[in-house]
Design an enzyme around this catalytic site. Structure first.
Site: not given
Lengths: 353, 397
Positions: B124-127, B159, B242
């Site tokens: 997951q590429g969020y932050s 992660s 989540e």
């Protein structure tokens, strides 16, 4: 599956809250705290059937369940109402019914609100100093400390064997004196017995336990109501009060205090509901749950009593706002019927730990 | 008040229990996301409807109607038997529900089956380094060049990026729009040229996190979920979910039971730790909190089943209270063991495979991740209690 209050229970809650809004506002509580009486409030609640709540219909009661008593206790705690509810409507009827004895007349009088029965169990839970009672040939001697309430017509007294006796306050051998505590919303007394006629209600420890369990659950519910009220007052104050040209509730230092209170209190509501439900329906879990609920609400209540006072700043410390009545009520609920450390130890022993 | 699930659910629970009794030996141990044993176990669970239960059959799921009580029974029984409940990871827990809700038919067909069968691992590429709690200020850019997006920028806390096959990524595609309206949700292959992954070792000693760098990463225009500029809504469709599931009460219950066993077995000067009154009281205090959180979850469950019922703030507080509680609980186990509580790595005196120290630190990570405790308190006070928002600072020019 439905975990929550029924429509009838919400109606009961609304009715009691509405009555207390009108008849037990802070000014009225102050009048009691200054030495006034609570008889008018109890009479009004009797018209709503509150003393009859747990008494079987056969004895003039309504025959409701422990969860219903929790709902009423929460309303009373929220309004810090001075009433003999805990002893007369919760613990005494539970003991009298559980004893299996013939107490029909007594129960009918309690249900009608014409007879108030107090509780003097302190010495059977944890005996302090020289207090304690002994009974020989139907005659009681000794001392009970911190019995509630102060205006009862009779008391259920437990000795160290957890045998329960009924004594009447018109007995010439019984002396009753006020014991001042910080909590002025309910009065406690010291009872001295000299050869007082004592009627054995039960020599079965499970009767004593049933009364203590529901009493602890009701105290937890009282704290739930009082703590919720303090949190509501703190949030309201933080929205209104301005410093540095903005409401203090917009500062994270203040709003996070309120969030922490809400986060800790929210699960307490479910816990009190479950504890009430368990007393009627889940005998295997009921005792441990009552202990944990009493202790957990004591801890969360103490945190909220302190923190919501702090949110009010200097005003919280004054008599003017009256917040201290809730603070002290929560403090008293914590000590009555077993302080948290003792109650948690009971929870451990009950689980065989 | 009615806590029974009804007789039809008793049968269902019996089926789950007997499945677990007959198949426990096939369950993989540990958290290997890629091993064959884990994939075979996953397939067996899907066939029996114990994971990916409501994902349609055409996409490789079990295809059952949503049934909250059955899902809960499955979770309870797997947790109390301490048996692996199937593959996790952000692809399965976050991307698949997002695609089911917002994805195109082609995206559902292409991605869901391999993802839930463990053939396609996602990150997951969020932050970003400059966009943590204030996620919507992210600056990784995506510019349309003909039929391709060109992505440049950096993500952090990604992660499993070092082993992932694909990434779902929030990017700024509309630089002139207000910050919440300029974001898009893209999907791309981690083998695409221009991606560099650098591991970040966390305090538990594991390199599960990464820094991920994008330099002119090119991907087809259609690999977007939702429309351009709708990425924030796409991501938020499942973020709240989540948070609620990070620290479930039934796991806390399993852990406190393990802690009670530990305290009965471990001794100091020959006396079991459970007899120490200070430790006993700390244990009972935590048991009371676990109990309160269990009942809080019952209230949430009940509100899902009975649409008229108001759960109050019960859902909003679970991430904050649940993660802090687990950190405290694991910490008590360390305390009661004294120096023994420090054992780690290959120490021969490890208790419960070293999980007490590992989980103690892991839950500190969860207190911070998924919206910090402080962000949770903002949400509770502003949305739950209706308190005023912090005034915004104008950007210094």
């Amino acid at each position: 599956m439905q975990f929550g209050l029924s429509e009838e229970q919400i109606l009961l809650q609304d009715n009691v809250n509405r009555f207390l809004d009108d008849n037990s506002p802070l000014d009225r509580v102050r009048a009691y705290a200054d030495g006034g009486a609570d008889a008018d409030i109890w009479t009004g609640l009797a018209e709503l059937g509150i003393p009859a709540l747990l008494i079987p219909e056969a004895h003039g009661g309504i025959g409701l369940q422990p969860l219903d008593a929790a709902i009423v206790a929460e309303c009373l705690g929220s309004h810090i109402a001075p009433t003999p509810f805990l002893g007369s409507a919760v613990m005494a009827p539970t003991a009298l019914v559980a004893s299996g004895g013939d107490h029909g007349e007594l129960l009918a009088d309690i249900a009608a609100g014409t007879m108030r029965i107090g509780i003097a169990f302190g010495e059977a839970i944890k005996r302090r100093n020289d207090a304690g009672v002994s009974v020989k040939d139907g005659r009681m001697s000794g001392t009970s400390m911190y019995a509630f309430d102060a205006e009862a017509d009779a008391y259920l007294v437990a000795d160290e064997h957890q045998h329960i006796y009924l004594v009447r306050t018109d007995d010439p051998g019984l002396t009753r004196s006020d014991l001042a505590t910080v909590d002025k919303t309910r009065r406690t007394v010291e009872l001295n017995y000299e050869n007082v006629a004592a009627e054995l209600v039960s020599a079965d420890p499970t009767v004593f336990e049933a009364s203590i369990d529901i009493g602890r659950m009701a105290l937890a519910a009282d704290t739930l109501g009082a703590a919720q009220n303090m949190l509501d007052q703190a949030v309201e104050y933080a929205k209104q009060r301005e410093q540095f040209n903005r409401p203090i509730g917009s500062f994270q230092a203040v709003k996070h205090m309120c969030a922490e209170m809400a986060a800790q209190l929210e699960p307490c509501r479910s816990m009190v509901w479950f504890a009430g439900h368990a007393l009627a329906e889940l005998p295997d879990e009921a005792r441990v749950t009552a202990c944990h609920t009493k202790a957990h609400l004591a801890e969360v209540g103490q945190f909220i009593a302190k923190t919501s006072t702090e949110v009010h700043g200097g005003m919280g410390f004054t008599d003017l706002v009256g917040l201290h009545y809730w603070f002290k009520r929560i403090g008293a609920n914590r000590q009555w019927l077993g302080a948290p450390e003792f109650v948690r130890e009971e929870a451990a022993v009950l689980q065989g730990i | 008040m009615d806590l029974s699930f009804g007789p039809e659910y008793d049968d269902f629970r019996a089926d789950v229990v007997s499945f677990l009794a007959n198949n426990a030996d096939k369950a993989p141990k540990g958290n290997d996301l890629r091993g064959e044993a884990a994939k075979d176990w996953q397939k067996l669970l899907i066939e029996n409807g114990y994971t990916c239960r409501t994902i349609p059959k055409e996409y490789g799921g079990y295809g059952a109607q949503p049934d909250i009580i059955k899902s809960r029974i499955i979770a309870e029984e797997f947790s109390s038997a301490r048996i692996n409940a199937g593959l996790g990871g952000q692809g399965i827990s976050m991307l698949v529900p997002t695609l089911l809700e917002m994805g195109t038919q082609e995206q559902k067909e292409q991605f869901i089956r391999p993802t839930i069968h463990g053939e396609m691992l996602w990150c997951q590429g969020y932050s970003e380094p400059g966009a943590g709690s204030d996620l919507a200020s992210l600056t990784t850019s995506a510019v349309l060049d003909g039929d391709e997006w060109v992505v440049n920028g950096q993500k952090i806390w990604t992660s499993t990026a070092h082993i992932a096959d694909w990434i779902f990524c929030l990017v700024r595609s509309e630089p002139d729009a207000p910050k919440h309206k300029g974001i898009s949700f893209l999907l791309f292959d981690m083998k695409t040229p221009g991606i560099e992954v650098r591991p970040l070792v966390d305090m538990t000693g594991v390199a599960n996190f990464n820094e991920t760098f994008f330099t002119d990463v090119r991907l087809p225009k259609h690999q977007i979920v939702g429309e351009r500029g709708e990425g924030w809504q796409v991501a938020n469709a499942i973020l709240g979910h989540e948070r609620e599931t990070l620290a479930p009460a039934n796991t806390a219950q399993t852990r406190i039971n393990a802690l009670i066993e530990l305290m009965k077995q471990e001794t100091v000067n020959g006396d079991p730790l459970i007899n120490n009154p200070v430790y006993r009281d700390r244990l009972m205090k935590l048991q009371g909190k676990v109990m309160a959180m269990r009942f809080n979850e019952l209230r949430i469950l009940s509100a899902r089943l009975n649409p008229g019922q108001d759960p109050g703030m019960a859902r909003m507080i679970t991430k904050l209270e649940g993660t802090e509680l687990r950190h405290d609980l694991e910490g008590l186990a360390i305390d009661v063991m004294g120096e023994m509580g420090l054992a780690y790595d290959d120490n021969p005196h490890l208790r419960n495979s070293g999980s007490w120290q590992r989980e103690y630190m892991y839950f500190l990570g969860l207190i911070i991740g998924g919206g910090t405790s402080q962000i949770q308190k903002n949400i509770i006070s502003e949305r739950g209690l209706g308190m005023p928002r912090e005034p915004k600072f104008e950007k210094a020019s």
